[in-house]
Design an enzyme around this catalytic site. Structure first.
Site, PDB file in Angstrom:
ATOM      1  N   GLY A   1       0.781  -1.236   0.000  1.00 40.36           N
ATOM      2  CA  GLY A   1       0.000   0.000   0.000  1.00 40.36           C
ATOM      3  C   GLY A   1       0.813   1.285   0.000  1.00 40.36           C
ATOM      4  O   GLY A   1       0.263   2.367   0.220  1.00 40.36           O
ATOM      5  N   GLY A   2       2.099   1.182  -0.263  1.00 41.74           N
ATOM      6  CA  GLY A   2       2.930   2.399  -0.300  1.00 41.74           C
ATOM      7  C   GLY A   2       2.447   3.374  -1.369  1.00 41.74           C
ATOM      8  O   GLY A   2       2.242   4.568  -1.107  1.00 41.74           O
TER       9      GLY A   2
ATOM     10  N   ASP B   1      -9.411 -10.985  -7.314  1.00 39.70           N
ATOM     11  CA  ASP B   1      -8.441 -11.124  -8.394  1.00 39.70           C
ATOM     12  C   ASP B   1      -8.596  -9.894  -9.296  1.00 39.70           C
ATOM     13  O   ASP B   1      -9.699  -9.621  -9.795  1.00 39.70           O
ATOM     14  CB  ASP B   1      -8.715 -12.422  -9.171  1.00 39.70           C
ATOM     15  CG  ASP B   1      -7.594 -12.716 -10.162  1.00 39.70           C
ATOM     16  OD1 ASP B   1      -7.160 -11.773 -10.865  1.00 39.70           O
ATOM     17  OD2 ASP B   1      -7.129 -13.868 -10.215  1.00 39.70           O
TER      18      ASP B   1
ATOM     19  N   CYS C   1       8.543  -3.706 -10.405  1.00 38.69           N
ATOM     20  CA  CYS C   1       9.863  -3.477  -9.801  1.00 38.69           C
ATOM     21  C   CYS C   1      10.801  -4.552 -10.338  1.00 38.69           C
ATOM     22  O   CYS C   1      11.607  -5.122  -9.629  1.00 38.69           O
ATOM     23  CB  CYS C   1       9.825  -3.411  -8.282  1.00 38.69           C
ATOM     24  SG  CYS C   1       9.347  -4.944  -7.499  1.00 38.69           S
TER      25      CYS C   1
HETATM   26  C1  LIG Z   1       4.274  -5.398  -6.549  1.00 36.04           C
HETATM   27  S1  LIG Z   1       3.090  -5.715  -5.333  1.00 36.04           S
HETATM   28  C2  LIG Z   1       2.285  -4.147  -5.207  1.00 36.04           C
HETATM   29  C3  LIG Z   1       3.041  -3.139  -4.381  1.00 36.04           C
HETATM   30  C4  LIG Z   1       2.215  -1.935  -3.979  1.00 36.04           C
HETATM   31  N1  LIG Z   1       1.650  -1.264  -5.144  1.00 36.04           N
HETATM   32  C5  LIG Z   1       2.970  -0.918  -3.150  1.00 36.04           C
HETATM   33  O1  LIG Z   1       3.511   0.055  -3.707  1.00 36.04           O
HETATM   34  O2  LIG Z   1       3.031  -1.067  -1.937  1.00 36.04           O
HETATM   35  C6  LIG Z   1       1.910  -6.704  -6.179  1.00 36.04           C
HETATM   36  C7  LIG Z   1       0.724  -7.141  -5.360  1.00 36.04           C
HETATM   37  O3  LIG Z   1      -0.201  -7.786  -6.237  1.00 36.04           O
HETATM   38  C8  LIG Z   1      -0.864  -8.805  -5.515  1.00 36.04           C
HETATM   39  N2  LIG Z   1      -1.463  -9.731  -6.499  1.00 36.04           N
HETATM   40  C9  LIG Z   1      -0.941 -10.878  -7.011  1.00 36.04           C
HETATM   41  N3  LIG Z   1      -1.782 -11.406  -7.901  1.00 36.04           N
HETATM   42  C10 LIG Z   1      -2.862 -10.587  -7.970  1.00 36.04           C
HETATM   43  C11 LIG Z   1      -4.071 -10.618  -8.701  1.00 36.04           C
HETATM   44  N4  LIG Z   1      -4.337 -11.599  -9.570  1.00 36.04           N
HETATM   45  N5  LIG Z   1      -4.955  -9.617  -8.506  1.00 36.04           N
HETATM   46  C12 LIG Z   1      -4.696  -8.613  -7.629  1.00 36.04           C
HETATM   47  N6  LIG Z   1      -3.566  -8.541  -6.908  1.00 36.04           N
HETATM   48  C13 LIG Z   1      -2.656  -9.514  -7.081  1.00 36.04           C
HETATM   49  C14 LIG Z   1       0.209  -9.402  -4.644  1.00 36.04           C
HETATM   50  O4  LIG Z   1      -0.363 -10.045  -3.523  1.00 36.04           O
HETATM   51  C15 LIG Z   1       1.014  -8.144  -4.256  1.00 36.04           C
HETATM   52  O5  LIG Z   1       0.557  -7.641  -3.035  1.00 36.04           O
END
Ligand SMILES: C[S@@+](CC[C@H](N)C(=O)[O-])C[C@H]1O[C@@H](n2cnc3c(N)ncnc32)[C@H](O)[C@@H]1O
Length: 451
Positions: free
Chosen positions: A264-265, A311, A380
């Site tokens: 959540g950043g 999802d 990232c």
């Molecule tokens: C790269 S992280 C996001 C980081 C976040 N935006 C931040 O800045 O703190 C990706 C996130 O996507 C979630 N995720 C994985 N598959 C997903 C899906 N099919 N639908 C939604 N979220 C998903 C993961 O659990 C993870 O928390």
């Protein structure tokens, strides 16, 4: 009483035996052991340094032991890795490192191992790091294997990073990048725009207008005192969130969605930007446990940010949005500084699976855009299959219905000072940030607009 070295050893072992994440486990272990701030810093350096440079140390240990590292009992190998790191890369006195390593090996594998551990450690102390590198690199079968040993990156990661740099004609920066991946990142913080001020005695970041570094003191204390309006956040993540919120002027009442939001950043920055500009933000995260982190992250922002737990591929289409952030799950090859063990855990086979999911998430987001709406596709990871490849696939799917904005120009306009973002050789507007060039994680940012 548990020492800093024992804490480091336990975390390194847990990373190997139970797939633990060092960045999550280590802080807990430090508290459990009641380490002083000085010992906590030592435990962190030992854990992160050993895990990051494990490939290099294994080559040195194998040479010193006269047998491949894979043939050494794993708990003993962990002790030797930690010992090698202390001898070759820290100012810990060699005799102390040898004695402690032998003791850790004895505790892990019994008295019979002490002679072996002692002999290997003594041999390691006979040369400095440069001399060891020259010796073990001599056994490499290719240039990439040599780089792999010197910079402690798997060969496939080195190749992926070289290709990503070559895509902007900067393959000559590869050594700088690999070295930057092995250095501890500075702690960067953000003051949520419009809700918190950058402390007067802080050093402002030169790219993100909302970022700073503390001159001293405890970042966590600053975060707590701000009631969540000041947060620890990589400068690249700040730029990625602002690239979406500031790509175009915000019209009153715009609807925004953060599709893959946890922890959540970026959601917090978007929530602050939405609040300041009359937009409304929704967030979504697949994992319920991680969705809780998103709710915490926006607690300091006035107004409500509903967080769904679905999802993203089906969630996106439940609304029509003016801006969507797809910060997709990825290999994380751009954040190797931060997650020391991850380079050894990822495999090339992770890439096709993730890029297929990324393309589906991005396509769902594009489909959910209102006319003129924008999606920021962020990873990232700089791996071209996860960045340019995914975007090219979605552009083919939506041919004539989407246009790519110049993300490099947007990031440059957000940046406080001039920022070196070379053109991509594929002619796209993609902005690629790098640890060695920008001091950020290697974030890739693409902006697509629905026509
Ligand atoms: C790269 S992280 C996001 C980081 C976040 N935006 C931040 O800045 O703190 C990706 C996130 O996507 C979630 N995720 C994985 N598959 C997903 C899906 N099919 N639908 C939604 N979220 C998903 C993961 O659990 C993870 O928390």
């Amino acid at each position: 009483m548990t020492t800093a070295r024992e804490v480091a050893y336990d975390v390194i072992s847990a990373v190997r035996t139970s797939d633990a994440y060092a960045n999550l486990l280590l802080p807990r272990e430090i508290v459990r052991a009641g380490l002083t701030p000085g010992d906590a810093a030592l435990a962190t350096e030992l854990t992160y340094g050993t895990l990051r440079r494990m490939g290099t140390y294994d080559a040195i240990i194998a040479s010193a032991a006269g047998r491949p590292a894979v043939e050494i009992d794993p708990p003993v190998l962990d002790a030797l890795r930690l010992g090698a790191h202390q001898v070759l890369a820290t100012r810990v006195p060699a005799h102390a490192a040898v004695n402690e390593t032998v003791e850790l090996a004895r505790q892990a594998a019994g008295r019979k191992i002490t002679g072996f551990a002692n002999a290997v450690m003594r041999r390691i102390t006979e040369r400095d790091e440069a001399a060891w590198l020259t010796r073990v690199e001599g056994k490499a079968r290719s240039d990439d294997e040599r780089l792999s040993i010197r910079f402690a990156h798997p060969v496939w990661v080195i190749r992926a990073l070289r290709r990503a740099l070559a895509a902007e004609d900067r393959a000559d920066e590869l050594h700088d990048l690999l070295a930057a991946d092995n250095a501890a990142p500075q702690v960067t913080m953000t003051a949520l725009p419009g809700l918190a001020e950058i402390p007067a005695d802080a050093v402002r970041t030169t790219q993100s207008p909302i970022g700073f570094r503390l001159g001293g003191g405890d970042p966590e204390r600053t975060v707590t005192a701000s009631a969540g309006r000041i947060r620890v956040q990589d400068e690249g993540s700040q730029l990625a969130a602002l690239a979406l919120s500031r790509a175009l002027p915000v019209r009153d009442g715009e609807r925004w969605l953060d599709l893959c939001a946890a922890p959540g950043g970026k959601t917090a920055v978007l929530a602050a930007e939405a609040h300041a500009n009359g937009a409304v933000l929704e967030a979504n995260e697949l994992s319920p446990a991680r969705a809780r982190l998103v709710r915490q992250s926006v607690a300091g922002v006035p107004g409500e940010v509903p967080v769904s737990e679905e999802d993203g591929r089906s969630r996106a289409g439940k609304g029509r949005y003016d801006r969507i952030l797809v910060d997709a799950p990825c290999t994380g090859l751009g954040a190797l500084r931060r997650r020391p063990e991850s380079r050894w855990r990822k495999t090339p086979s992770d890439v096709p699976e993730l890029s297929a999911l990324q393309a589906e998430l991005l396509a769902a987001a594009v489909e959910a855009l209102a006319p003129g709406g924008i999606v920021a596709y962020v990873t990232c990871s700089p791996h071209l299959a996860e960045t340019a490849g995914v975007v090219a696939e979605v552009e083919r799917q939506f041919e004539g219905r989407i246009a790519q904005l110049d993300a490099r120009a947007v990031v440059a306009s957000v940046s406080v000072s001039p920022i070196d973002l070379p053109a991509q050789t594929d002619g796209s507007g993609r902005a690629q940030l790098w640890p060695h060039r920008h001091g950020t994680d290697a974030m890739s940012i693409t902006l697509l607009q629905r026509t």
